[in-house]
Design an enzyme around this catalytic site. Structure first.
Site, PDB file in Angstrom:
ATOM      1  N   LYS A 285      36.151  47.789  14.431  1.00 42.05           N
ATOM      2  CA  LYS A 285      35.517  48.277  15.653  1.00 42.05           C
ATOM      3  C   LYS A 285      34.167  47.567  15.776  1.00 42.05           C
ATOM      4  O   LYS A 285      33.535  47.233  14.762  1.00 42.05           O
ATOM      5  CB  LYS A 285      35.263  49.789  15.601  1.00 42.05           C
ATOM      6  CG  LYS A 285      36.490  50.670  15.803  1.00 42.05           C
ATOM      7  CD  LYS A 285      36.902  50.725  17.264  1.00 42.05           C
ATOM      8  CE  LYS A 285      38.056  51.695  17.476  1.00 42.05           C
ATOM      9  NZ  LYS A 285      38.489  51.733  18.897  1.00 42.05           N
TER      10      LYS A 285
ATOM     11  N   TYR B  52      34.069  45.641   7.040  1.00 43.74           N
ATOM     12  CA  TYR B  52      34.889  44.754   6.201  1.00 43.74           C
ATOM     13  C   TYR B  52      34.052  43.603   5.659  1.00 43.74           C
ATOM     14  O   TYR B  52      34.125  43.259   4.474  1.00 43.74           O
ATOM     15  CB  TYR B  52      36.050  44.231   7.049  1.00 43.74           C
ATOM     16  CG  TYR B  52      37.086  43.449   6.289  1.00 43.74           C
ATOM     17  CD1 TYR B  52      38.032  44.095   5.496  1.00 43.74           C
ATOM     18  CD2 TYR B  52      37.159  42.067   6.405  1.00 43.74           C
ATOM     19  CE1 TYR B  52      39.009  43.381   4.819  1.00 43.74           C
ATOM     20  CE2 TYR B  52      38.130  41.340   5.737  1.00 43.74           C
ATOM     21  CZ  TYR B  52      39.049  42.001   4.946  1.00 43.74           C
ATOM     22  OH  TYR B  52      40.010  41.281   4.286  1.00 43.74           O
TER      23      TYR B  52
ATOM     24  N   THR C 293      50.481  36.902   7.901  1.00 42.67           N
ATOM     25  CA  THR C 293      51.033  38.150   7.378  1.00 42.67           C
ATOM     26  C   THR C 293      51.514  39.007   8.537  1.00 42.67           C
ATOM     27  O   THR C 293      51.379  38.633   9.710  1.00 42.67           O
ATOM     28  CB  THR C 293      49.974  38.936   6.581  1.00 42.67           C
ATOM     29  OG1 THR C 293      48.930  39.356   7.489  1.00 42.67           O
ATOM     30  CG2 THR C 293      49.358  38.081   5.482  1.00 42.67           C
TER      31      THR C 293
END
Length: 388
Positions: free
Chosen positions: A238, A294, A329
């Protein structure tokens, strides 16, 4: 040197002088101390780089700048970093890679492992990187080139899918006994992986207070703890102004705090030649919009690895971080096509990597051949321009 040539021939390389095409160009500049000696690097690659075949390898072996005896020696060693990063971007369009081994003493045996890895197909998505090689404070097991992880117990967190599953599979293929860890909701995938590779499953939330002790206890049942791969991670993206405290806390708890607690708990019980590898990200190196949580966690992990390296060295172990770039991925598959394509084109190699590419570097760092690599952060990004 003659010893280095012997290492190459023992690995199966055929050394040639001249010729139209070569698979690798290796320059040994460990004794360089003056900036004028950089002319030798220029001369060698200027004359030979056109001979490098598709998917070839460029490896420069130079002195370690942090162990140089003077400012000029440090500058000479440091210049090789920029040289190699630039060469990586020049040869990437032909699928070739360029990397640097920074040598700080300890003998040719310490170079053999990184050199073999970088010259092999297993380093296909590793380019523009520097592998610092220093003499270990305490020697571990001698390098073995076939099944190097036999009789070693490896823990992989976040093992049910993606990079974790690929890593567990590669470690098992190299002889390791694998303890595969993931959260209970991933039990079906985790158990399927373990049946396929002969691993032992452990359903566990790594943020639990007793997680490090439970992991160690299960590893001891399998024969002791030799390798820890802190792979488990989550994203809670976010923009900062819209990010809830819950999203912030979850990302740090899984990606940073749990990995550090497991690493610190493992250090005193690691068997001789132990290895700890933590999964960081280029987001922790360059930052990323919408990923303050992150990016902070992955940058913190890099600093934590560097801080723990001396403690690991005293025990004859190592700890390193691996920072993947754009890896194909199931998560990236959900990204809109245009953004995915941009991510691929940000790499010098012009494509995204695979979980196996990351697993190959993790597996190498887990082996006795990586004994001289400690406290490093190595990217698996195909020469991604982000943060390079």
């Amino acid at each position: 040197s003659a010893a280095l040539q012997k290492q190459l021939t023992e690995a199966g390389a055929r050394l040639v002088e001249g010729g139209d095409k070569v698979d690798a160009l290796v320059f040994d500049g460990r004794k360089m101390t003056r900036t004028t000696q950089l002319d030798d690097v220029y001369t060698f690659y200027h004359a030979n780089l056109r001979k490098l075949d598709t998917c070839g390898r460029v490896v420069v072996i130079g002195p370690h700048p942090e162990h140089a005896g003077s400012a000029e020696a440090a500058a000479t060693a440091g210049a090789l970093t920029g040289f190699v990063k630039s060469v990586a971007k020049e040869v990437g369009n032909k699928g070739a890679t360029a990397n640097l081994i920074q040598y700080a003493g300890g003998g040719d045996t310490l170079i053999a492992g990184p050199l073999r890895f970088l010259l092999s197909a297993r380093s296909a998505f590793v380019t523009g990187q520097s592998f610092g090689v220093t003499k270990p404070a305490k020697r571990g097991p001698a390098p073995a080139w076939v099944q190097p992880l036999t009789e070693r117990v490896a823990v992989v967190t976040g093992a049910a899918r993606g990079i974790g599953a690929a890593t567990a599979e590669r470690l098992a293929a190299e002889g390791a006994t694998v303890l595969a860890v993931d959260i209970p909701p991933s039990a079906e995938e985790l158990n399927a992986l373990c049946r396929r590779i002969g691993a032992t499953p452990l359903q566990l939330d790594i943020t639990a207070d007793d997680a490090p002790q439970r992991i160690i206890a299960e590893a001891e049942k399998l024969g002791g703890l030799h390798i820890v791969i802190n792979n488990a991670g989550i994203t809670r993206d976010k923009l900062l102004v819209n990010m809830s405290e819950q999203f912030w806390r979850q990302a740090l708890a899984v990606n940073l705090e749990a990995a550090l607690r497991i690493s610190e708990a493992a250090a005193p019980v690691l068997q001789p030649g132990g290895r700890v590898i933590c999964l960081s990200s280029i987001a922790g190196i360059a930052g990323n919009r919408g990923q303050t949580n992150y990016g902070a966690a992955k940058a913190g992990l890099i600093a934590g690895v560097r801080a723990l390296a001396p403690t690991m060295a005293e025990r004859g172990a190592t700890i390193n971080a691996v920072a993947p770039g754009f890896i194909e991925t199931r998560l990236t598959a959900a990204i809109p096509f245009a953004i995915r394509e941009a991510g691929r084109r940000m790499a010098a190699l012009g494509q995204g990597g695979l979980p196996l590419d990351v697993a190959e570097l993790i597996t190498f760092l887990s082996t006795p051949g990586a004994a001289g690599v400690n406290g490093q952060t190595i990217r698996v990004c195909g020469g991604n321009f982000l943060g390079a």
